[in-house]
Scaffold this active site. Sequence first.
Site, PDB file in Angstrom:
ATOM      1  CG  ASP A 103      -1.941   1.066   1.257  1.00 40.73           C
ATOM      2  OD1 ASP A 103      -2.157   1.709   0.216  1.00 40.73           O
ATOM      3  OD2 ASP A 103      -2.538   1.287   2.323  1.00 40.73           O
ATOM      4  CD  GLU A 124      -4.767   6.883   0.303  1.00 40.68           C
ATOM      5  OE1 GLU A 124      -5.871   6.328   0.247  1.00 40.68           O
ATOM      6  OE2 GLU A 124      -3.846   6.480   1.071  1.00 40.68           O
ATOM      7  CD  GLU A 125      -2.116   5.138   3.699  1.00 41.55           C
ATOM      8  OE1 GLU A 125      -3.162   5.142   4.383  1.00 41.55           O
ATOM      9  OE2 GLU A 125      -1.781   4.181   2.989  1.00 41.55           O
TER      10      GLU A 125
END
Length: 339
Positions: free
Chosen positions: A90, A121-122
């Site tokens: 990921d 994004e995280e």
Amino acid sequence: MEKAIFELLKNLIDRPSATGNEIDVSDWLSLYLEKTGFIVHRQPVAGGRYNIFARIGEPVLVFTSHLDTVPGDIPFSEDGRFIYGRGACDAQGCVAAQIKAGESLVSEGIGPVGFLFLVGEEHGSDGARAANGLPNSCRFLIGGEPTDNKLVFASKGALRFTFRADGKTAHSAYPETGDSAVLKLLDFLNAVRAEPYPTDPVLGETTVNIGVLSGGTRANVVPDRAEAEVIFRTVSPSSGVKDKITRLSRNGVSASVAFECDPFFYGQAPGFETSVVSYTTDLPLLDRWGEAFLIGPGSILDAHGPDEKILKSSLAEGVDRYRRLAAWLMKSTGNSLSE
């Protein structure tokens, strides 16, 4: 091809990439793409970080994924079946597979194609929010997340709150003289957990995760502050959950929305096995980049954990899936580098 993608992924894993600290991996990847023949635009994002938009020509199809990872360093290692490391699954495995698929398409004269690799994004998707303002001629956006190389039909939404409680300090031997913020917050969180939430025949149940809890200063002091970060994985518009939280938020507990994204439905193509996923992605925030598709190597069950890994066979298969989907979409547009 397999050796090349494994080496590319190793170079990505070897560089720091936790959200907020993506500069090293972005610098390395930018230079790699330039050496490969792509024109690279570095779009500034907060903190000196930047998104990468790499292209040949004016692409109508762009591959996208995120460069950042969750915290927790896991160095690169491998055995006969797996590559291990933070980001292996990921989502740097997806990045590597997309790049090799794009390079293959260019060599076959299929294009023009581009890459949009994002930071943040995280935690908050600030990279995606910035990238949605970039000028582009894109009609198709192929997103990369670990989907076991299945073409995703739909994904749940996400609604992240910060809850804060205020109270009054006192000596813990005489708690009645104070007002415990921690107890207020715990009572509130129990009420949040007990509340019924929507279900959907395709997406399943709304889920709640209390991810972070903090408060107080020491055991012998009644705490005057407490805080929690909570994320809902939603199966319907988030307004319904927000209304419930507003009704529950009282008696010294406040709620603020840190992130919000409704459930999302993706483009489909013939010949691909499909699935539904419970996580969300940057793709709903990139609505100015054309129709969105979601597919990628690796299993989400191997993400974010202490032994993050990806099957080498899944990486190789991912390159083929990306190339096949992109070629099918490009054929529908009549675009080709050789024209």
